[in-house]
Enzyme design. Structure first.
Site, mmCIF file in Angstrom:
data_model
loop_
_atom_site.group_PDB
_atom_site.id
_atom_site.type_symbol
_atom_site.label_atom_id
_atom_site.label_comp_id
_atom_site.label_asym_id
_atom_site.label_seq_id
_atom_site.Cartn_x
_atom_site.Cartn_y
_atom_site.Cartn_z
ATOM 1 N N CYS B 191 -10.110 -7.925 1.518
ATOM 2 C CA CYS B 191 -8.804 -6.729 0.756
ATOM 3 C C CYS B 191 -8.662 -6.784 -0.720
ATOM 4 C CB CYS B 191 -7.904 -6.912 1.222
ATOM 5 S SG CYS B 191 -7.732 -7.076 3.337
ATOM 6 N N HIS B 195 -8.531 -3.983 -3.927
ATOM 7 C CA HIS B 195 -6.665 -3.818 -3.894
ATOM 8 C C HIS B 195 -5.555 -5.190 -4.569
ATOM 9 C CE1 HIS B 195 -7.260 -0.658 -1.897
ATOM 10 N NE2 HIS B 195 -7.791 -0.975 -1.046
ATOM 11 N N CYS B 244 -11.746 0.247 6.267
ATOM 12 C CA CYS B 244 -11.423 -0.846 5.315
ATOM 13 C C CYS B 244 -12.614 -1.882 5.691
ATOM 14 C CB CYS B 244 -10.302 -1.202 4.782
ATOM 15 S SG CYS B 244 -9.471 -0.085 3.884
#
Lengths: 203, 283
Positions: B191, B195, B244
């Protein structure tokens, strides 16, 4: 010491980045959650759920491995690199441009047989005319020109696309060749797009 | 699934076209400016579509209310006695405090998991059938999405109050954080790849930074569930995280799994104190 305390201490040692006031979860517990999360994965997708040594070290150190670990990663990843048998690292830059623009492939939503794209523009600026580029990676505008179109630099570029972690341990960039995400021909095409004097990247 | 692919291409194509047009106006030496202008145009577009009176997701809210109040399942009961953490049937502020620990389940549950729990225990519902419609599609409504829209809307205007007091909540948070940084699969993504830093973009799409608490996380978490114009459907955080992992080249994560809930708790904690305005509307 109770067994529980020992495991908590061990977990804390393996996660130096965590603050002392946070609960440390033993890596095995995290992995159990991961396995449960992807328990319905098809057999040939299951290997994606696990981690290789490099992914594990980069995870544990949050992409900041200590020097000794970084050296180990770079040596290991360098050893994974294959070069074209005929020594020619430059493919077709026009095909390379298409690969750089394509973001599909390898997703569970893709039709079987979808050719993987490199999706370079998701993260990098490349040709001046394409202004829809991401900023997660450095700008590669004029990269080949910047390297004076040297043959040795072309080879280094191919190596970096094949396995970026041979140069920067725990780089965010996918190891395209190592994972066989891109074929050798595709990697050569992207190398040409990046390095060729004829490519719009260098105009 | 085909539509998700189409969305990616259309988005990239639209961005490129817009950037191309602006590039012509701005000249070659003004790439940064052209990109900035594109971002401004996209902002304008976002503001234009962010009109609650024109947001189709309020239809989901209405359907969710009916689903909540209608007697169904083998026990012919409604969900009105379901305790989402604030007491039986109390919906106000429930979403602002989820995921959280539930004593009867002895687990940390997110809204979807808790709804499934209530459907099973209170209604004797056919969960298999309900989960066959976990995400809506053409000609397919999703009870789960509709219920989440209804319940989340009952926290609209309130602020996230992430629950990390119980040891199991602390453990879930820590697992969520570990998952956030965990790299895997055939492109080595976590992730944090997208991010993990402030002010970055993928193509022209701005990426929220979830490594620290504050505005990025608050704006993001406070605007889900949302109506996705590009998908013509209302979507929840459960779907966003599924999407995602799709982009991370992982297999599809289990719906309502412990891992998704742990990640949601981690993200909610980063968004703590942020205002909830849902359902929103996004590209």
């Amino acid at each position: 010491m109770k067994p529980l305390s020992i495991s908590v201490v061990l977990a804390a040692l393996s996660f130096p980045a965590l603050a002392a006031d946070k609960v440390a979860v033993p890596p095995a517990e995290v992995e159990a959650v991961v396995q449960a999360m992807f328990k319905s994965a098809l057999e040939d997708w299951k290997p994606r759920v696990g981690q290789d040594e490099t992914q594990r070290v980069c995870t544990d150190t949050r992409n900041n491995p200590p020097d000794a670990e970084a050296a180990k990663i770079k040596a290991r990843e360098l050893a994974s690199i294959a070069y074209p048998e005929d020594g020619n690292v430059m493919g077709d830059w026009k095909k390379g441009e298409k690969i750089a623009q394509t973001g599909t492939g390898g997703q569970f939503s893709d039709e079987p047989g979808t050719v993987n794209g490199g999706n370079c523009y998701a993260c990098h600026q490349m040709a001046a005319a394409e202004v829809s580029f991401g900023t997660l990676g450095p700008s590669l505008l004029g990269y080949g020109k910047l390297k004076n179109f040297q043959a040795a630099e072309n080879k280094l570029a191919l190596a970096k696309i094949f396995n970026a972690q041979s140069v920067v341990a725990c780089s965010n960039m996918p190891r395209f060749g190592y994972h066989k995400f891109l074929s050798m021909d595709q990697i050569k095409d992207v190398t040409a797009y990046l390095m060729s004097p004829d490519s719009p990247v260098n105009k | 699934m085909a539509r998700t692919r189409h969305e990616t291409r259309t988005a990239a194509g639209a961005g490129a076209l817009l950037a191309f047009v602006l590039g012509l106006a701005g000249g070659v030496a003004a790439e940064e400016t052209a990109a900035d202008q594109s971002e401004k145009e996209i902002e304008k577009y976002r503001a234009m579509i962010n009109d609650p009176m024109a947001n189709p997701a309020f239809l989901n809210v209405d359907r969710g209310e009916i689903l909540w109040k209608t007697a169904r399942g083998s026990k012919n009961a409604s969900l009105e006695t379901c305790d989402l953490g604030e007491g039986a049937g109390k919906l106000e502020s429930a979403y602002a405090k989820l995921p959280r620990y539930f004593k009867d389940a002895d687990k940390v549950l997110d809204l979807e998991q808790r709804l499934l729990w209530c459907m099973d225990k209170i209604q004797g519902a056919d969960l298999k059938e309900i989960l066959s419609r976990k995400f809506s599609g053409p000609g397919k409504v999703s009870d789960m999405e509709d219920l989440v829209a209804y319940i989340a809307n009952k926290s609209s205007g309130m602020k996230f109050s992430a629950q990390v007091g119980h040891p199991k909540e602390q453990q879930a948070y820590a697992i969520g954080e570990a998952l956030f940084y965990r790299r895997s699969s055939i492109e080595d993504f976590s992730c944090a790849t997208c991010h993990g830093d402030t002010g970055k973009r993928i193509r022209l799409q701005a990426l929220p930074d979830f490594t620290k608490p504050g505005k990025d996380a608050q704006d993001t978490m406070g605007s889900w569930p949302t109506y996705r114009v590009s998908q013509s459907q209302m979507r929840t955080m459960q779907h966003r995280l599924w999407d995602c992992y799709r982009q991370m080249r992982m297999p599809a994560p289990e719906y309502g799994s412990e891992g998704i809930t742990a990640l949601t708790l981690y993200l909610t904690k980063q968004a703590d104190g942020g205002e909830i305005t849902v359902p929103s509307i996004k590209r």
